[in-house]
Motif scaffolding. Structure first.
Motif, PDB file in Angstrom:
ATOM      1  N   ARG A   1       0.790  -1.441   0.070  1.00 19.35           N
ATOM      2  CA  ARG A   1      -0.055   0.008  -0.013  1.00 19.35           C
ATOM      3  C   ARG A   1       0.768   1.241   0.021  1.00 19.35           C
ATOM      4  NH1 ARG A   1      -4.594  -2.110  -0.077  1.00 19.35           N
ATOM      5  NH2 ARG A   1      -5.748  -0.057  -0.426  1.00 19.35           N
ATOM      6  N   LYS A   2       2.120   1.071   0.569  1.00 24.60           N
ATOM      7  CA  LYS A   2       2.970   2.361   0.390  1.00 24.60           C
ATOM      8  C   LYS A   2       3.804   2.837  -0.689  1.00 24.60           C
ATOM      9  CE  LYS A   2       3.849   2.107   5.359  1.00 24.60           C
ATOM     10  NZ  LYS A   2       4.538   2.179   6.705  1.00 24.60           N
ATOM     11  N   LEU A   3       4.182   1.761  -1.441  1.00 24.33           N
ATOM     12  CA  LEU A   3       4.918   1.747  -2.470  1.00 24.33           C
ATOM     13  C   LEU A   3       4.376   2.681  -3.787  1.00 24.33           C
ATOM     14  CD1 LEU A   3       7.589   1.401  -3.825  1.00 24.33           C
ATOM     15  CD2 LEU A   3       6.834  -0.794  -4.732  1.00 24.33           C
ATOM     16  N   PRO A   4       3.108   2.377  -3.979  1.00 21.28           N
ATOM     17  CA  PRO A   4       2.370   3.074  -5.168  1.00 21.28           C
ATOM     18  C   PRO A   4       1.883   4.524  -4.691  1.00 21.28           C
ATOM     19  CG  PRO A   4       1.329   0.914  -4.840  1.00 21.28           C
ATOM     20  CD  PRO A   4       2.451   1.113  -3.499  1.00 21.28           C
ATOM     21  N   ALA A   5       1.922   4.614  -3.027  1.00 23.72           N
ATOM     22  CA  ALA A   5       1.431   5.982  -2.837  1.00 23.72           C
ATOM     23  C   ALA A   5       2.669   7.119  -2.919  1.00 23.72           C
ATOM     24  CB  ALA A   5       1.273   5.925  -1.226  1.00 23.72           C
ATOM     25  N   PHE A   6       3.762   6.428  -2.615  1.00 25.01           N
ATOM     26  CA  PHE A   6       4.863   7.276  -2.846  1.00 25.01           C
ATOM     27  C   PHE A   6       5.356   7.556  -4.173  1.00 25.01           C
ATOM     28  CE2 PHE A   6       6.683   5.737   1.586  1.00 25.01           C
ATOM     29  CZ  PHE A   6       6.656   7.120   1.821  1.00 25.01           C
ATOM     30  N   VAL A   7       5.065   6.433  -5.176  1.00 25.30           N
ATOM     31  CA  VAL A   7       5.784   6.717  -6.647  1.00 25.30           C
ATOM     32  C   VAL A   7       4.605   7.618  -7.363  1.00 25.30           C
ATOM     33  CG1 VAL A   7       6.075   5.393  -8.672  1.00 25.30           C
ATOM     34  CG2 VAL A   7       6.766   4.615  -6.632  1.00 25.30           C
ATOM     35  N   VAL A   8       3.265   7.287  -6.914  1.00 23.52           N
ATOM     36  CA  VAL A   8       2.312   8.007  -7.637  1.00 23.52           C
ATOM     37  C   VAL A   8       2.043   9.456  -7.423  1.00 23.52           C
ATOM     38  CG1 VAL A   8      -0.221   8.129  -8.307  1.00 23.52           C
ATOM     39  CG2 VAL A   8       0.756   5.793  -8.428  1.00 23.52           C
ATOM     40  N   ALA A   9       2.354   9.446  -6.289  1.00 24.83           N
ATOM     41  CA  ALA A   9       2.442  10.996  -5.683  1.00 24.83           C
ATOM     42  C   ALA A   9       3.476  11.768  -6.297  1.00 24.83           C
ATOM     43  CB  ALA A   9       2.414  11.064  -4.172  1.00 24.83           C
ATOM     44  N   HIS A  10       4.695  11.259  -6.411  1.00 23.48           N
ATOM     45  CA  HIS A  10       5.680  11.643  -6.883  1.00 23.48           C
ATOM     46  C   HIS A  10       5.800  11.984  -8.414  1.00 23.48           C
ATOM     47  CE1 HIS A  10       9.549  12.188  -8.733  1.00 23.48           C
ATOM     48  NE2 HIS A  10      10.085  12.719  -8.002  1.00 23.48           N
ATOM     49  N   GLN A  11       4.851  11.285  -9.045  1.00 18.68           N
ATOM     50  CA  GLN A  11       4.770  11.439 -10.456  1.00 18.68           C
ATOM     51  C   GLN A  11       3.607  12.580 -10.802  1.00 18.68           C
ATOM     52  OE1 GLN A  11       6.689  10.310 -13.124  1.00 18.68           O
ATOM     53  NE2 GLN A  11       7.589   9.326 -11.484  1.00 18.68           N
ATOM     54  N   LEU A  12       2.485  12.699  -9.916  1.00 18.97           N
ATOM     55  CA  LEU A  12       1.524  13.886 -10.132  1.00 18.97           C
ATOM     56  C   LEU A  12       2.426  15.231  -9.611  1.00 18.97           C
ATOM     57  CD1 LEU A  12      -0.154  11.529 -10.279  1.00 18.97           C
ATOM     58  CD2 LEU A  12      -1.979  12.545  -9.062  1.00 18.97           C
ATOM     59  N   GLY A  13       3.364  15.273  -8.692  1.00 15.83           N
ATOM     60  CA  GLY A  13       3.786  16.266  -8.294  1.00 15.83           C
ATOM     61  C   GLY A  13       3.333  16.738  -6.641  1.00 15.83           C
ATOM     62  N   ILE A  14       2.707  15.860  -6.077  1.00 13.77           N
ATOM     63  CA  ILE A  14       2.409  15.849  -4.731  1.00 13.77           C
ATOM     64  C   ILE A  14       3.635  15.768  -4.026  1.00 13.77           C
ATOM     65  CG2 ILE A  14       1.168  14.772  -2.814  1.00 13.77           C
ATOM     66  CD1 ILE A  14      -0.916  13.980  -4.907  1.00 13.77           C
ATOM     67  N   PRO A  15       3.803  16.511  -2.901  1.00  9.75           N
ATOM     68  CA  PRO A  15       5.060  16.466  -2.025  1.00  9.75           C
ATOM     69  C   PRO A  15       5.041  15.143  -1.165  1.00  9.75           C
ATOM     70  CG  PRO A  15       3.843  18.531  -1.510  1.00  9.75           C
ATOM     71  CD  PRO A  15       3.032  17.766  -2.510  1.00  9.75           C
ATOM     72  N   GLU A  16       6.448  14.544  -1.237  1.00 11.08           N
ATOM     73  CA  GLU A  16       6.439  13.280  -0.555  1.00 11.08           C
ATOM     74  C   GLU A  16       5.899  13.277   0.833  1.00 11.08           C
ATOM     75  OE1 GLU A  16      10.375  11.293   1.177  1.00 11.08           O
ATOM     76  OE2 GLU A  16      10.506  11.382  -1.076  1.00 11.08           O
ATOM     77  N   SER A  17       5.937  14.350   1.380  1.00 16.90           N
ATOM     78  CA  SER A  17       5.586  14.252   3.072  1.00 16.90           C
ATOM     79  C   SER A  17       3.996  13.923   3.003  1.00 16.90           C
ATOM     80  CB  SER A  17       5.615  15.615   3.522  1.00 16.90           C
ATOM     81  OG  SER A  17       5.420  16.436   2.828  1.00 16.90           O
ATOM     82  N   ALA A  18       3.366  14.341   1.936  1.00 16.58           N
ATOM     83  CA  ALA A  18       1.895  14.055   1.993  1.00 16.58           C
ATOM     84  C   ALA A  18       1.442  12.646   1.096  1.00 16.58           C
ATOM     85  CB  ALA A  18       1.079  15.043   1.256  1.00 16.58           C
ATOM     86  N   ALA A  19       2.438  11.914   0.786  1.00 12.31           N
ATOM     87  CA  ALA A  19       2.221  10.920  -0.011  1.00 12.31           C
ATOM     88  C   ALA A  19       1.435   9.801   0.530  1.00 12.31           C
ATOM     89  CB  ALA A  19       3.243  10.052  -0.448  1.00 12.31           C
ATOM     90  N   LEU A  20       1.711   9.298   1.930  1.00 17.72           N
ATOM     91  CA  LEU A  20       0.938   8.286   2.704  1.00 17.72           C
ATOM     92  C   LEU A  20      -0.383   8.677   3.183  1.00 17.72           C
ATOM     93  CD1 LEU A  20       3.883   6.737   4.766  1.00 17.72           C
ATOM     94  CD2 LEU A  20       2.979   6.138   2.691  1.00 17.72           C
ATOM     95  N   SER A  21      -0.470   9.821   3.471  1.00 20.13           N
ATOM     96  CA  SER A  21      -1.942  10.317   4.029  1.00 20.13           C
ATOM     97  C   SER A  21      -2.885  10.534   3.059  1.00 20.13           C
ATOM     98  CB  SER A  21      -1.771  11.855   4.724  1.00 20.13           C
ATOM     99  OG  SER A  21      -1.313  12.774   3.685  1.00 20.13           O
ATOM    100  N   VAL A  22      -2.425  10.909   1.625  1.00 23.21           N
ATOM    101  CA  VAL A  22      -3.359  10.858   0.614  1.00 23.21           C
ATOM    102  C   VAL A  22      -3.492   9.408   0.023  1.00 23.21           C
ATOM    103  CG1 VAL A  22      -3.107  11.403  -2.028  1.00 23.21           C
ATOM    104  CG2 VAL A  22      -2.513  13.178  -0.546  1.00 23.21           C
TER     105      VAL A  22
END
Length: 458
Positions: A169-190
């Motif tokens: 559950r965590k790996l896609p959150a980090f990678v997809v958030a980065h590709q969209l431009g969402i800050p890494e600090s917000a990836a897991l909460s999103v």
């Protein structure tokens, strides 16, 4: 002309099939504890009773058709006689769908690529696919590696982990958030918010609100300072999407990428750890990781049912008469086990990508390559680092929860010999702001590596 709300239980009674999960008129309900506990058993009962297309009931006993056949699913996906625009639905036109129906959030029309047709769909589809094509594949793999190593290091020294909560559950959150431009600090909460949205529980509204706020802030930020990310490419695309269209499509990409990719990773890891077909084949050098991923997409598609097609005219599908305005749902999971194309569902499907998991036709999933890359690269690294992982509990104690649309593995506890941390991969160069440019066409994918893995057997 037959309609889902006029079919009775006579056919089922004649065949001696149990009528559990049935509405008052005898048509089976696709929702509820009984139907959701054993969906594949329900699909086969429906297939035995009705053939390739079956009448079902949804929440509030709303009538619909469920397509069970593989060929018939492709026919509906590719035919112009079926629209993704819910304004064609009789229940919408007649006002009979309750305002508080659980189907409203899923079927309510919006100007999205997934719910439009014709020239508007072409405009939005071009913007989305070309923006996704702008992803640099070499950099993408570097970021997947970076986040996967970080997550594995987080539990490698412990000698145990829950591969769903700690990895899938965590790996896609980090990678997809980065590709969209969402800050890494917000990836897991999103990522957690998207999971809440999919669950349909009490936290769904709060999760949706967090996602809406996140994409709103992202669009405002990228309007002032563009970067090398999907948000910037959508804003700069020549099709001229409005800010609201960009926000809605970023939200759509989050929902469409995170949950399916997490499920794909979790189900593949479960198969590798528990299924004798894969333990034997992988250790014998005949089954590769891409083969295992494809088998999971056949057996456990991330979405079991897609309820976003409506007949635009009276038409026959699979010998069943469907009326204009009827809801026709794509049964991806049922179609993948159609005995017409899989007479032995226990036999591995090698090198065959004709499953329905990503759809087909004009609405085929445009981000499937991103999901495959995250799953394959991440699992590859995990199996290399903890190749001796074994389940901490018996396979039959693993729990799967879900709804009529999808199912998810809740946990995958494993044990292994503790490892030291791996050497950190080189950090990617920081992304400087850039002038908006049109995305280039994606390069041709490199041939997939055919790697085999040797696993300890439990």
């Amino acid at each position: 002309m037959q309609s889902p709300d006029t079919t009775t239980a006579s056919a089922a009674a004649a065949r001696g099939c149990p009528m559990h999960a049935a509405a008052p008129d005898g048509v089976r309900r696709l929702y509820g504890a009984e139907a959701e506990a054993q969906p594949y058993a329900l699909y086969e009962q429906l297939r035995a009773e009705h053939g390739a297309v079956a009448p079902v009931r949804l929440y509030g006993d709303v009538p619909a058709w469920l397509v069970l056949g593989h060929r018939e699913n492709l026919e509906v996906m590719r035919s112009r006689n079926f629209s993704s625009d819910s304004r064609n639905w009789q229940a919408i036109r007649n006002g009979t769908l309750a305002p508080d129906s659980p189907l409203q959030p899923i079927t309510a029309w919006q100007p999205l690529v997934a719910l439009t047709e014709g020239t508007e769909h072409s405009r939005l589809r071009e913007a989305v696919t070309e923006s996704l094509a702008g992803v640099n594949r070499h950099r993408l793999r570097r970021y997947i590696t970076r986040y996967a190593v970080r997550l594995i290091d987080g539990f490698a020294g412990e000698g145990k982990a829950d591969l769903v909560a700690d990895f899938a559950r965590k790996l896609p959150a980090f990678v997809v958030a980065h590709q969209l431009g969402i800050p890494e600090s917000a990836a897991l909460s999103v990522g957690a918010a998207v999971s809440d949205m999919i669950s349909g529980g009490e936290a769904a509204l709060a999760g949706n609100q967090l996602v809406v706020e996140t994409v709103h802030d992202l669009v405002e930020s990228r309007k002032l300072q563009p970067g090398d990310d999907l948000a910037s490419r959508l804003l700069a695309h020549p099709q001229g999407l409005t800010d609201e269209e960009v926000r809605q499509h970023l939200r759509l990409i989050l929902v469409g990428a995170l949950e399916p990719t997490a499920n794909l990773i979790a189900n593949t890891l479960r198969m590798v750890l528990t299924d004798s077909r894969f333990r034997g084949n992988l250790s014998g050098g005949q089954m590769t990781l891409p083969d295992a991923l494809e088998q999971v997409l056949w057996d456990h598609p991330p979405l079991a049912v897609v309820p976003t097609r409506w007949a635009t005219c009276d038409i026959e599908v699979g010998g069943t008469q469907i009326a204009a305005g009827d809801m026709v749902m794509l049964g991806l999971a049922a179609g993948n086990v159609d005995p017409v194309i899989r007479n032995d569902p226990d036999k591995p499907v090698h090198g065959n990508r004709s499953h329905l998991s990503f759809g087909a036709g004009a609405h085929e999933c445009p981000g499937q390559d991103l999901g495959r890359a995250i799953a394959e690269t991440g699992i590859d690294l995990l199996l290399e680092r903890v190749s001796d992982a074994t389940l901490s509990i018996p396979d039959d104690q693993l729990q799967v929860v879900g709804t009529w649309m999808s199912r998810r593995l809740t946990s995958l506890p494993v044990e292994f010999k503790p490892r030291r941390q791996a050497a950190a991969p080189p950090a990617a160069a920081p992304q400087a702001p850039r002038e908006p440019v049109q995305p280039e066409a994606a390069p041709a994918p490199a041939p997939a590596q055919r790697r085999s893995w040797r696993f300890w057997r439990r």
